[in-house]
Design a protein around this motif. Structure first.
Motif, PDB file in Angstrom:
ATOM      1  N   PHE A  58     145.575  51.813  73.777  1.00  0.00           N
ATOM      2  CA  PHE A  58     145.712  52.679  74.939  1.00  0.00           C
ATOM      3  C   PHE A  58     144.316  53.126  75.358  1.00  0.00           C
ATOM      4  N   LEU A  59     144.028  53.068  76.658  1.00  0.00           N
ATOM      5  CA  LEU A  59     142.775  53.582  77.198  1.00  0.00           C
ATOM      6  C   LEU A  59     143.111  54.657  78.223  1.00  0.00           C
ATOM      7  N   TYR A  60     142.654  55.880  77.968  1.00  0.00           N
ATOM      8  CA  TYR A  60     142.857  56.990  78.897  1.00  0.00           C
ATOM      9  C   TYR A  60     141.504  57.528  79.342  1.00  0.00           C
ATOM     10  N   GLY A  61     141.460  58.088  80.550  1.00  0.00           N
ATOM     11  CA  GLY A  61     140.282  58.815  80.976  1.00  0.00           C
ATOM     12  C   GLY A  61     140.273  60.201  80.362  1.00  0.00           C
ATOM     13  N   GLU A  62     139.074  60.724  80.133  1.00  0.00           N
ATOM     14  CA  GLU A  62     138.948  62.057  79.538  1.00  0.00           C
ATOM     15  C   GLU A  62     139.720  63.102  80.348  1.00  0.00           C
ATOM     16  N   PHE A  63     139.709  62.963  81.678  1.00  0.00           N
ATOM     17  CA  PHE A  63     140.381  63.913  82.555  1.00  0.00           C
ATOM     18  C   PHE A  63     141.592  63.273  83.245  1.00  0.00           C
ATOM     19  N   ASP A  64     142.216  62.355  82.555  1.00  0.00           N
ATOM     20  CA  ASP A  64     143.351  61.600  83.090  1.00  0.00           C
ATOM     21  C   ASP A  64     144.537  62.526  83.343  1.00  0.00           C
TER      22      ASP A  64
ATOM     23  N   ILE B 133     138.064  57.647  77.460  1.00  0.00           N
ATOM     24  CA  ILE B 133     136.874  57.229  78.211  1.00  0.00           C
ATOM     25  C   ILE B 133     136.183  58.457  78.807  1.00  0.00           C
ATOM     26  N   LYS B 134     134.986  58.689  78.379  1.00  0.00           N
ATOM     27  CA  LYS B 134     134.235  59.900  78.737  1.00  0.00           C
ATOM     28  C   LYS B 134     134.044  60.028  80.247  1.00  0.00           C
ATOM     29  N   GLY B 135     134.343  61.224  80.752  1.00  0.00           N
ATOM     30  CA  GLY B 135     134.065  61.548  82.146  1.00  0.00           C
ATOM     31  C   GLY B 135     134.975  60.903  83.165  1.00  0.00           C
ATOM     32  N   ALA B 136     135.935  60.110  82.716  1.00  0.00           N
ATOM     33  CA  ALA B 136     136.794  59.378  83.644  1.00  0.00           C
ATOM     34  C   ALA B 136     138.120  60.104  83.852  1.00  0.00           C
ATOM     35  N   GLY B 137     138.793  59.729  84.940  1.00  0.00           N
ATOM     36  CA  GLY B 137     140.126  60.217  85.217  1.00  0.00           C
ATOM     37  C   GLY B 137     141.127  59.094  85.031  1.00  0.00           C
ATOM     38  N   HIS B 138     141.982  58.900  86.047  1.00  0.00           N
ATOM     39  CA  HIS B 138     143.047  57.908  85.932  1.00  0.00           C
ATOM     40  C   HIS B 138     142.561  56.479  86.202  1.00  0.00           C
ATOM     41  N   SER B 139     141.350  56.337  86.734  1.00  0.00           N
ATOM     42  CA  SER B 139     140.819  54.998  87.043  1.00  0.00           C
ATOM     43  C   SER B 139     139.501  54.772  86.320  1.00  0.00           C
ATOM     44  N   PRO B 140     139.529  54.665  85.000  1.00  0.00           N
ATOM     45  CA  PRO B 140     138.272  54.553  84.235  1.00  0.00           C
ATOM     46  C   PRO B 140     137.480  53.299  84.556  1.00  0.00           C
ATOM     47  N   MET B 141     138.148  52.246  85.064  1.00  0.00           N
ATOM     48  CA  MET B 141     137.427  51.013  85.407  1.00  0.00           C
ATOM     49  C   MET B 141     136.471  51.245  86.582  1.00  0.00           C
ATOM     50  N   LEU B 142     136.681  52.300  87.338  1.00  0.00           N
ATOM     51  CA  LEU B 142     135.779  52.663  88.423  1.00  0.00           C
ATOM     52  C   LEU B 142     134.893  53.849  88.049  1.00  0.00           C
ATOM     53  N   GLU B 143     135.464  54.807  87.346  1.00  0.00           N
ATOM     54  CA  GLU B 143     134.790  56.084  87.114  1.00  0.00           C
ATOM     55  C   GLU B 143     133.766  56.032  85.992  1.00  0.00           C
TER      56      GLU B 143
END
Length: 441
Positions: free
Chosen positions: A366-372, A404-414
């Motif tokens: 599972f990969l989640y953004g830190e602020f997902d 994923i540090k600093g990312a939201g729901h779209s870590p591949m972009l953020e």
């Protein structure tokens, strides 16, 4: 930005223009893809120096690093599949396509569908062509398409996978958009619309096995595919997947009563429209565009400006805006899965927390953004349940959960740098000793 007049052209002419405009936006994102390459031994976000060549006739972009040691080719691919594989032999002839992608007008067109996508290949010193790695297949989320992964494609190809595919799933992007008709009204019937088309695509491309990575709603559908075809999935990577946890009525009721009266009215009205009437968010957006014309584009622009502040290149953001907007403006198809598999509050009718521990796939990440905004507790609960099964001597996937540090729901972009590192680890790869490892939850 792309402007349309709803009143000056026929419906078919408008659809054709939108498809062609989306192809333009797609090709722009393909060219931006080469900027996002991080050698595995560095922690910087600087891209590898590249020379770029574009071939519009063959719909491909090639990137060659200094010295010619690495060549990455990004090509558009179109795969024909049998319509009967999706709808059954008895019904396929009656299912009409609203958007048909074909280079020919032969008699086979009525019996086939087209799955559009991107193929990335790499020839470099890091990839041993004599021992080819298992390719990566990427599936997008709700309202997106293949090039939503544009910031990660080149890096994932060079750093680990060699060959990367990203698809416009059936009913999205520039793939065929048949009416969303299923063999039954149950959850599995809706899932099969996508599962059957992905399997038909795999067979047509003669791919024995792949690492399957999928985002949001695509993650939900990837689990459905892995249930049906576990031998084809070497590893499963769920990127902020939808539909994992159970619905906690007490928690949801508390959230509801903590909202203002206006929020409850708006949310309640939206839920009635989507789940009681089966109207999708993009049907509403298309209606607004019908009424407001080009001003509807401001909704997409506002969303991107707020959600993707890390995209500071105006041309890049414009290309992504056009790409996403045009995707939603084409006739609805795959979008109708929403109320068929999810219930109010975006909870699955058949939650994945009950389904993933039963998968016959060895590794699930599972990969989640830190602020997902997607609930990470679902992934952690799956990890816990699989661990319990293993301790009891039962077969269950080995599960990792990355943040994923600093990312939201779209870590591949953020945060595409750390996202790629997590994708490499999830795919069974190793990182350089100097690389910052993504956080494990």
């Amino acid at each position: 930005m792309v402007l349309f007049s709803m009143f000056s052209k026929s419906s078919s002419a408008i659809i054709t223009e939108r498809v062609e405009s989306m192809k333009v936006a797609e090709h722009k994102l393909m060219k931006f893809a080469h900027r996002y390459v991080v050698p595995p031994e560095t922690e910087t976000t600087s891209s590898t120096s590249c020379r770029t060549s574009n071939d519009t006739a063959t719909n491909s972009c090639s990137y060659e690093t200094d010295g010619g040691s690495t060549v990455v080719d990004i090509s558009l691919i179109a795969t024909r599949i049998s319509k009967a594989r999706v709808f059954g032999a008895n019904r396929s002839s009656s299912i009409m396509c609203q958007v048909v992608q074909s280079e020919t007008n032969d008699d086979d067109d009525a019996s086939t569908l087209t799955i559009h996508g991107v193929k990335v290949t790499c020839t470099c010193n890091r990839i041993n062509n004599k021992n080819e790695k298992t390719p990566l297949l990427l599936l997008h989320g709700y309202g997106n398409a293949a090039l939503y992964f544009y910031r990660t494609l080149t890096g994932l190809s060079i750093q680990h996978y060699g060959t990367v595919y990203a698809l416009d799933m059936l009913g999205w992007g520039i793939s065929s958009r048949p009416h969303f008709v299923t063999n039954d009204n149950h959850v599995r019937g809706a899932e099969n619309f996508f599962v059957a088309s992905i399997e038909a695509w795999r067979e047509a491309n003669k791919i024995d096995q792949f690492v399957l990575g999928a985002h949001s709603m695509g993650g939900y559908l990837a689990v459905a595919y892995a249930e049906c075809y576990p031998n084809r999935v070497k590893r499963l990577i769920l990127i902020s997947p939808a539909g994992v946890p159970h619905k906690d009525e007490q928690v949801e009721n508390t959230k509801w009563y903590n909202q203002s009266l206006l929020q409850r009215l708006v949310v309640g009205f939206g839920r009635k429209i989507i789940w009681n009437l089966g109207i999708t968010p993009f049907q509403i957006l298309r209606f607004w565009h019908y009424l407001l014309g080009s001003r509807a584009m401001s909704f997409v622009q506002s969303y991107l400006d707020e959600a993707f502040t890390m995209i500071d290149c105006k041309e890049e953001k414009a290309a992504l805006s056009d790409y996403l907007f045009l995707n939603t403006m084409l006739p609805g198809s795959g979008e109708h899965v929403l109320s068929r598999v999810l219930q109010e509050g975006m909870f699955a009718i058949e939650p994945l927390v009950d389904r993933i521990p039963k998968l016959q796939v060895n590794f699930v990440s599972f990969l989640y953004g830190e602020f997902d905004w997607m609930d990470k507790s679902g992934g952690l609960e799956v990890k816990k349940l699989c661990k319990i099964k293993e301790e009891n001597g039962e077969n269950a996937p080995t599960v990792d959960v990355y943040d994923i540090k600093g990312a939201g729901h779209s870590p591949m972009l953020e945060n595409w740098v750390e996202f790629n590192l997590a994708m490499i680890l999830s795919g069974g790869g190793q990182l350089h000793s100097k690389a910052t490892r993504p956080k494990l939850l």
